[in-house]
Design a protein around this motif. Sequence first.
Motif, PDB file in Angstrom:
ATOM      1  N   THR A   1       0.889  -1.157   0.000  1.00 40.90           N
ATOM      2  CA  THR A   1       0.000   0.000   0.000  1.00 40.90           C
ATOM      3  C   THR A   1       0.929   1.208   0.000  1.00 40.90           C
ATOM      4  O   THR A   1       2.151   1.043   0.043  1.00 40.90           O
ATOM      5  CB  THR A   1      -0.905  -0.004   1.250  1.00 40.90           C
ATOM      6  N   PRO A   2       0.390   2.412  -0.050  1.00 44.93           N
ATOM      7  CA  PRO A   2       1.316   3.559  -0.101  1.00 44.93           C
ATOM      8  C   PRO A   2       2.376   3.531   1.004  1.00 44.93           C
ATOM      9  O   PRO A   2       3.531   3.870   0.763  1.00 44.93           O
ATOM     10  CB  PRO A   2       0.379   4.755   0.037  1.00 44.93           C
ATOM     11  N   ARG A   3       1.981   3.138   2.226  1.00 41.65           N
ATOM     12  CA  ARG A   3       2.952   3.201   3.330  1.00 41.65           C
ATOM     13  C   ARG A   3       3.269   1.858   3.972  1.00 41.65           C
ATOM     14  O   ARG A   3       4.172   1.766   4.793  1.00 41.65           O
ATOM     15  CB  ARG A   3       2.442   4.161   4.419  1.00 41.65           C
ATOM     16  N   LEU A   4       2.484   0.825   3.639  1.00 43.23           N
ATOM     17  CA  LEU A   4       2.652  -0.458   4.329  1.00 43.23           C
ATOM     18  C   LEU A   4       3.019  -1.576   3.374  1.00 43.23           C
ATOM     19  O   LEU A   4       2.657  -1.544   2.194  1.00 43.23           O
ATOM     20  CB  LEU A   4       1.341  -0.852   5.026  1.00 43.23           C
ATOM     21  N   THR A   5       3.716  -2.557   3.920  1.00 41.29           N
ATOM     22  CA  THR A   5       3.954  -3.806   3.215  1.00 41.29           C
ATOM     23  C   THR A   5       3.262  -4.894   4.030  1.00 41.29           C
ATOM     24  O   THR A   5       3.558  -5.062   5.216  1.00 41.29           O
ATOM     25  CB  THR A   5       5.472  -4.102   3.119  1.00 41.29           C
ATOM     26  N   LEU A   6       2.289  -5.570   3.432  1.00 39.97           N
ATOM     27  CA  LEU A   6       1.583  -6.658   4.120  1.00 39.97           C
ATOM     28  C   LEU A   6       2.227  -7.960   3.655  1.00 39.97           C
ATOM     29  O   LEU A   6       2.175  -8.301   2.482  1.00 39.97           O
ATOM     30  CB  LEU A   6       0.088  -6.644   3.757  1.00 39.97           C
ATOM     31  N   ARG A   7       2.845  -8.651   4.613  1.00 37.62           N
ATOM     32  CA  ARG A   7       3.595  -9.867   4.270  1.00 37.62           C
ATOM     33  C   ARG A   7       3.304 -10.952   5.286  1.00 37.62           C
ATOM     34  O   ARG A   7       2.758 -10.696   6.356  1.00 37.62           O
ATOM     35  CB  ARG A   7       5.094  -9.566   4.226  1.00 37.62           C
ATOM     36  N   ASP A   8       3.702 -12.188   4.941  1.00 36.48           N
ATOM     37  CA  ASP A   8       3.547 -13.287   5.893  1.00 36.48           C
ATOM     38  C   ASP A   8       4.414 -13.048   7.131  1.00 36.48           C
ATOM     39  O   ASP A   8       5.529 -12.498   7.043  1.00 36.48           O
ATOM     40  CB  ASP A   8       3.967 -14.605   5.234  1.00 36.48           C
ATOM     41  N   PHE A   9       3.894 -13.494   8.278  1.00 35.82           N
ATOM     42  CA  PHE A   9       4.680 -13.436   9.507  1.00 35.82           C
ATOM     43  C   PHE A   9       5.855 -14.400   9.430  1.00 35.82           C
ATOM     44  O   PHE A   9       5.801 -15.426   8.746  1.00 35.82           O
ATOM     45  CB  PHE A   9       3.818 -13.835  10.704  1.00 35.82           C
ATOM     46  N   VAL A  10       6.921 -14.056  10.148  1.00 33.34           N
ATOM     47  CA  VAL A  10       8.045 -14.972  10.335  1.00 33.34           C
ATOM     48  C   VAL A  10       8.274 -15.082  11.848  1.00 33.34           C
ATOM     49  O   VAL A  10       7.821 -14.217  12.614  1.00 33.34           O
ATOM     50  CB  VAL A  10       9.325 -14.476   9.618  1.00 33.34           C
ATOM     51  N   ALA A  11       8.980 -16.142  12.275  1.00 29.37           N
ATOM     52  CA  ALA A  11       9.134 -16.397  13.706  1.00 29.37           C
ATOM     53  C   ALA A  11       9.780 -15.217  14.431  1.00 29.37           C
ATOM     54  O   ALA A  11       9.447 -14.909  15.577  1.00 29.37           O
ATOM     55  CB  ALA A  11       9.943 -17.672  13.914  1.00 29.37           C
ATOM     56  N   SER A  12      10.679 -14.513  13.739  1.00 28.43           N
ATOM     57  CA  SER A  12      11.390 -13.403  14.395  1.00 28.43           C
ATOM     58  C   SER A  12      10.517 -12.160  14.579  1.00 28.43           C
ATOM     59  O   SER A  12      10.983 -11.155  15.120  1.00 28.43           O
ATOM     60  CB  SER A  12      12.651 -13.054  13.601  1.00 28.43           C
ATOM     61  N   ASP A  13       9.261 -12.218  14.181  1.00 31.43           N
ATOM     62  CA  ASP A  13       8.334 -11.102  14.439  1.00 31.43           C
ATOM     63  C   ASP A  13       7.814 -11.119  15.873  1.00 31.43           C
ATOM     64  O   ASP A  13       7.044 -10.233  16.266  1.00 31.43           O
ATOM     65  CB  ASP A  13       7.126 -11.179  13.482  1.00 31.43           C
ATOM     66  N   PHE A  14       8.216 -12.121  16.653  1.00 37.84           N
ATOM     67  CA  PHE A  14       7.630 -12.312  17.990  1.00 37.84           C
ATOM     68  C   PHE A  14       7.595 -11.028  18.836  1.00 37.84           C
ATOM     69  O   PHE A  14       6.553 -10.651  19.361  1.00 37.84           O
ATOM     70  CB  PHE A  14       8.373 -13.417  18.758  1.00 37.84           C
ATOM     71  N   ASP A  15       8.727 -10.350  18.971  1.00 36.74           N
ATOM     72  CA  ASP A  15       8.778  -9.184  19.872  1.00 36.74           C
ATOM     73  C   ASP A  15       7.808  -8.094  19.440  1.00 36.74           C
ATOM     74  O   ASP A  15       7.110  -7.513  20.266  1.00 36.74           O
ATOM     75  CB  ASP A  15      10.207  -8.608  19.929  1.00 36.74           C
ATOM     76  N   ALA A  16       7.766  -7.825  18.158  1.00 37.91           N
ATOM     77  CA  ALA A  16       6.893  -6.760  17.650  1.00 37.91           C
ATOM     78  C   ALA A  16       5.425  -7.142  17.834  1.00 37.91           C
ATOM     79  O   ALA A  16       4.589  -6.307  18.180  1.00 37.91           O
ATOM     80  CB  ALA A  16       7.196  -6.499  16.172  1.00 37.91           C
ATOM     81  N   VAL A  17       5.094  -8.413  17.625  1.00 45.66           N
ATOM     82  CA  VAL A  17       3.711  -8.862  17.803  1.00 45.66           C
ATOM     83  C   VAL A  17       3.344  -8.809  19.284  1.00 45.66           C
ATOM     84  O   VAL A  17       2.286  -8.303  19.662  1.00 45.66           O
ATOM     85  CB  VAL A  17       3.516 -10.295  17.260  1.00 45.66           C
ATOM     86  N   HIS A  18       4.248  -9.302  20.129  1.00 43.55           N
ATOM     87  CA  HIS A  18       3.934  -9.351  21.560  1.00 43.55           C
ATOM     88  C   HIS A  18       3.764  -7.944  22.138  1.00 43.55           C
ATOM     89  O   HIS A  18       2.962  -7.733  23.049  1.00 43.55           O
ATOM     90  CB  HIS A  18       4.988 -10.135  22.327  1.00 43.55           C
ATOM     91  N   ALA A  19       4.503  -6.994  21.585  1.00 45.63           N
ATOM     92  CA  ALA A  19       4.408  -5.612  22.079  1.00 45.63           C
ATOM     93  C   ALA A  19       2.967  -5.109  21.996  1.00 45.63           C
ATOM     94  O   ALA A  19       2.469  -4.485  22.934  1.00 45.63           O
ATOM     95  CB  ALA A  19       5.344  -4.705  21.289  1.00 45.63           C
ATOM     96  N   TYR A  20       2.255  -5.400  20.902  1.00 39.87           N
ATOM     97  CA  TYR A  20       0.856  -4.922  20.858  1.00 39.87           C
ATOM     98  C   TYR A  20      -0.128  -5.941  21.404  1.00 39.87           C
ATOM     99  O   TYR A  20      -1.130  -5.573  22.023  1.00 39.87           O
ATOM    100  CB  TYR A  20       0.467  -4.439  19.449  1.00 39.87           C
ATOM    101  N   ALA A  21       0.159  -7.234  21.233  1.00 32.49           N
ATOM    102  CA  ALA A  21      -0.793  -8.260  21.688  1.00 32.49           C
ATOM    103  C   ALA A  21      -0.874  -8.334  23.216  1.00 32.49           C
ATOM    104  O   ALA A  21      -1.851  -8.834  23.770  1.00 32.49           O
ATOM    105  CB  ALA A  21      -0.408  -9.622  21.123  1.00 32.49           C
ATOM    106  N   SER A  22       0.150  -7.811  23.897  1.00 37.41           N
ATOM    107  CA  SER A  22       0.149  -7.834  25.358  1.00 37.41           C
ATOM    108  C   SER A  22      -0.352  -6.514  25.945  1.00 37.41           C
ATOM    109  O   SER A  22      -0.370  -6.334  27.159  1.00 37.41           O
ATOM    110  CB  SER A  22       1.570  -8.121  25.869  1.00 37.41           C
ATOM    111  N   ASP A  23      -0.760  -5.593  25.085  1.00 37.14           N
ATOM    112  CA  ASP A  23      -1.226  -4.273  25.533  1.00 37.14           C
ATOM    113  C   ASP A  23      -2.742  -4.333  25.764  1.00 37.14           C
ATOM    114  O   ASP A  23      -3.513  -4.515  24.826  1.00 37.14           O
ATOM    115  CB  ASP A  23      -0.882  -3.244  24.440  1.00 37.14           C
ATOM    116  N   PRO A  24      -3.179  -4.179  27.028  1.00 38.19           N
ATOM    117  CA  PRO A  24      -4.622  -4.320  27.325  1.00 38.19           C
ATOM    118  C   PRO A  24      -5.499  -3.317  26.576  1.00 38.19           C
ATOM    119  O   PRO A  24      -6.646  -3.615  26.263  1.00 38.19           O
ATOM    120  CB  PRO A  24      -4.710  -4.089  28.836  1.00 38.19           C
TER     121      PRO A  24
END
Length: 192
Positions: free
Chosen positions: A10-33
């Motif tokens: 998209t103009p500003r984003l790249t939508l791609r498949d997850f990889v295992a090393s995405d853990f920290d970035a995913v956990h940062a928002y998934a753990s935010d109440p």
Amino acid sequence: MMRLELPIRTPRLTLRDFVASDFDAVHAYASDPEVTRYMFYGPRTEAETRAYLDRMLRTQRETPRTTWELAAVRTWDARLVGACDLTLEQPFEADLGFIFARDAWGLGYATEGACALVRAGFDELGVARIFATCDVANRASARVLEKAGLRREATLDRHKHAKDRWWTSFLYAVRRAEWIDSNVGHGLPTAD
Ligand SMILES: CC(C)(COP(=O)(O)OP(=O)(O)OC[C@H]1O[C@@H](n2cnc3c(N)ncnc32)[C@H](O)[C@@H]1OP(=O)(O)O)[C@@H](O)C(=O)NCCC(=O)NCCS
């Protein structure tokens, strides 16, 4: 053919498949109440994020593939800011969703990702209908769905029990013919 050409830009984003090393970035928002307030799950523990990510990695290898839970990476700095997903509930019908890190809210990223997935769902997966549900109090999500061309069709009264309460959600949807007629999404510029 049920296939999505990845990554989706998209103009500003790249939508791609997850990889295992995405853990920290995913956990940062998934753990935010605050982020998971209107999700049926969460905030996630590390083990729960790990299980979610493992599940997503497995769905990438399924044939036929029915789940495209994609990392939304801000292209300019390569930061993973959220996720957008399309799931085939039946061969001709997809469920749309999105979640973004709190410090990336309000910048139009979810709208950009949702519009791109609606277009990909109709143009590439060839589905006839795309739908989404969101909690009746989730105003930001409802707004994103409207901007992506979906229309509020129904209120699902206390349809789901999760996190110790019954949830009432709006059902949003758009059919391919309506979407083509409305032209929503067609004006979306691409990065190319
Ligand atoms: C919902 C969510 C993905 C939106 O992401 P975003 O990138 O901030 O969305 P956008 O910037 O593209 O658009 C948000 C729209 O909602 C509006 N909005 C934001 N908060 C709002 C609120 N509290 N009340 C009313 N409208 C609101 C914004 O003004 C904007 O609309 P506008 O362009 O007409 O001004 C993000 O808030 C999020 O991750 N929430 C937690 C996860 C979630 O609830 N996901 C959806 C589950 S159904």
